[in-house]
Design an enzyme around this catalytic site. Structure first.
Site, PDB file in Angstrom:
ATOM      1  CB  SER A 287      -0.937  -0.056   1.204  1.00  0.00           C
ATOM      2  OG  SER A 287      -1.905   0.946   1.143  1.00  0.00           O
ATOM      3  CG  ASP A 348      -5.645  -3.442  -3.794  1.00  0.00           C
ATOM      4  OD1 ASP A 348      -6.253  -2.482  -3.284  1.00  0.00           O
ATOM      5  OD2 ASP A 348      -4.505  -3.786  -3.448  1.00  0.00           O
ATOM      6  CG  HIS A 446      -5.355  -2.474  -0.029  1.00  0.00           C
ATOM      7  ND1 HIS A 446      -4.409  -2.372  -1.026  1.00  0.00           N
ATOM      8  CD2 HIS A 446      -4.881  -1.720   1.002  1.00  0.00           C
ATOM      9  CE1 HIS A 446      -3.423  -1.598  -0.624  1.00  0.00           C
ATOM     10  NE2 HIS A 446      -3.673  -1.196   0.601  1.00  0.00           N
TER      11      HIS A 446
END
Length: 465
Positions: A287, A348, A446
């Protein structure tokens, strides 16, 4: 997503200043509205998250719900929980508590070196699942506290834990950026790894930083997401003078406990590379941690740090957002000679923001993209090929996105039957998939859990099949 563990609310003046350099004025009002809403929710979300993590850890350390009842009966209930203890876990680890490497650490590092040199018999695509296991697991545990990380690195992986670094963001006036460093051995190491932390689930300011579309130009490096720059160590918001905005030399006076991520990690790498003359550097993150993993070597290149860049073996990112514009992508490609691969799992949401939608927004992705579908079949995208629904908001993909979230939930219930108990998901993971996944499916996809599963179970080819 990452490393910006912010503790002070975002002010409207801060938001306005950040938006001054924003590409695409049409999105200014929307971005500012979202950021103000997130700022207003800061304390409720913060305390809600603290309560949730306390309760989940309370149940876990007492052996589950039945264990709580049994401990009460025996007057042996554990109530005091230390957030800095090695057994305290964030929601990320409660969703996925795996720490073991499926492949032995030594073999994984050996395969990684073969991928760097490309002298082995295995093809690059075949090596991806085994070489990426160390980086995806490092990116996953980077969300945890220092004691947890050290315990996993030293006692589970049998690697050498170098240090955990909580670093100062002068714009937020808080230690907001975290990373850890390890080597595969204490002496004559083959690998030095830097793993950046991703966005905390219950930090609305992390999310506010992530959705910010402002950018800052740093000379030949192009335009870069301002929030990521500040997390790494930006000193001045000066788009006209890169040397002043992000100087090569560290700030002259550093207050104890207020080290800056870029300069501190650069110093650590310089020392380790002298100590381990054969070692190659690997940088990873999930991320926002992935965004910093890309930005860090780019700034090294901007500063001409050839000694470190010459020994950079790989940059592996998972669920990484876009970092800069086409100029930044070109700068990275030209100046950073390393295996830069970013992994994207299904729908995602995070790798699909900030938007690549000229003329409104011009953020771009670089590197080699490995895209995994819902059955963990990976494709190495090339020739300008994009992941499905590249900006996430296309309504034509809505049915597929929600169908994917439902499919992941159903698969999670049954995957362990075929693949073994390692892939059995607990109540926290199922609740996360059901609640978050059906509300915002791109966020559920995610989770580091899905990236670990994709790497461990997936197969790679130039075409899915």
């Amino acid at each position: 997503m990452s490393l910006l563990l912010l503790r002070m609310p975002v002010t409207s003046s801060y938001l306005h200043r950040d938006l001054d350099n924003m590409p695409g004025d049409l999105l200014v009002a929307l971005t500012q509205l979202i950021q103000k809403a997130l700022a207003a929710a800061y304390y409720p979300v913060k305390w809600f998250g603290a309560i949730v993590e306390f309760l989940l850890n309370f149940v876990a350390v007492n052996g589950g719900l039945l264990g709580v009842i049994w401990s009460i009966m025996r007057c042996n209930l554990v109530i005091r929980l230390n957030r800095d203890a090695p057994n305290f876990r964030t929601v990320m680890a409660l969703v996925d508590d795996r720490t073991e490497l499926k492949r032995s650490p030594g073999a994984a590092v050996s395969d990684m070196r073969r991928l760097w040199t490309k002298n082995g018999k295995c093809t690059e695509a075949a090596l991806l699942p085994v070489t990426f296991e160390v980086t995806v697991m490092a990116a996953k545990i980077a969300y945890e506290n220092a004691a947890y990380i050290e315990n996993v690195v030293a006692n589970v992986w049998k690697f050498n834990f170098v240090g955990y670094y909580s670093c100062w963001n002068k714009f937020l006036k808080v230690n907001a950026t975290q990373a850890f460093v390890m080597t595969d051995r204490g002496k004559d190491a083959d690998m030095v790894m830097v793993a950046f932390r991703g966005t905390q689930m219950f930090s609305t300011q992390d999310w506010s930083t992530d959705v910010n579309l402002s950018w800052l130009r740093l000379g030949g490096m192009g335009n870069v997401h301002a929030g990521f720059l500040k997390a790494l160590g930006l000193q001045e918001e000066d788009g006209e003078d890169a040397a002043r905005a992000f100087p090569r030399d560290a700030p002259a006076a550093v207050t104890p406990g207020k080290v800056v991520a870029y300069y501190e990690l650069r110093k650590v790498l310089r020392e380790l590379l002298q100590e381990h003359p054969r070692a190659r550097v690997v940088i990873t993150g999930h991320s926002l941690g992935g965004a910093l993993a890309v930005l860090f070597p780019a700034v090294l290149a901007l500063h001409g740090e050839r000694d470190i860049l010459g020994r950079l073996g790989a940059v592996h990112t998972y669920g990484q957002p876009r970092v800069g514009d086409d100029a930044f992508v070109g700068f990275f490609r030209a100046k950073v000679a390393a295996d830069y691969t970013r992994v994207v799992y299904r729908y995602d949401m995070v790798p699909r923001v900030p938007f690549d939608a000229p003329p409104v927004a011009r953020f771009s992705h670089g590197g080699t993209c490995v895209y995994y579908d819902g059955w963990n079949v990976g494709r190495v995208l090339g020739g300008g090929e994009e992941v499905p629904n590249p900006n996430y908001v296309n309504p034509r993909h809505a049915l597929s996105v929600y169908g994917g979230a439902m499919g992941d939930l159903l698969k999670a219930m049954l995957l362990w039957v075929k693949t073994g108990g390692e892939y059995r998901e607990g109540a926290v993971s199922m609740l996360y998939r059901a609640a978050v996944g059906m509300l915002v499916p791109g966020i559920a996809s995610h989770s580091p859990r899905d990236y670990v599963n994709a790497i461990r179970l997936g197969r790679i080819g130039t075409a899915a099949g």
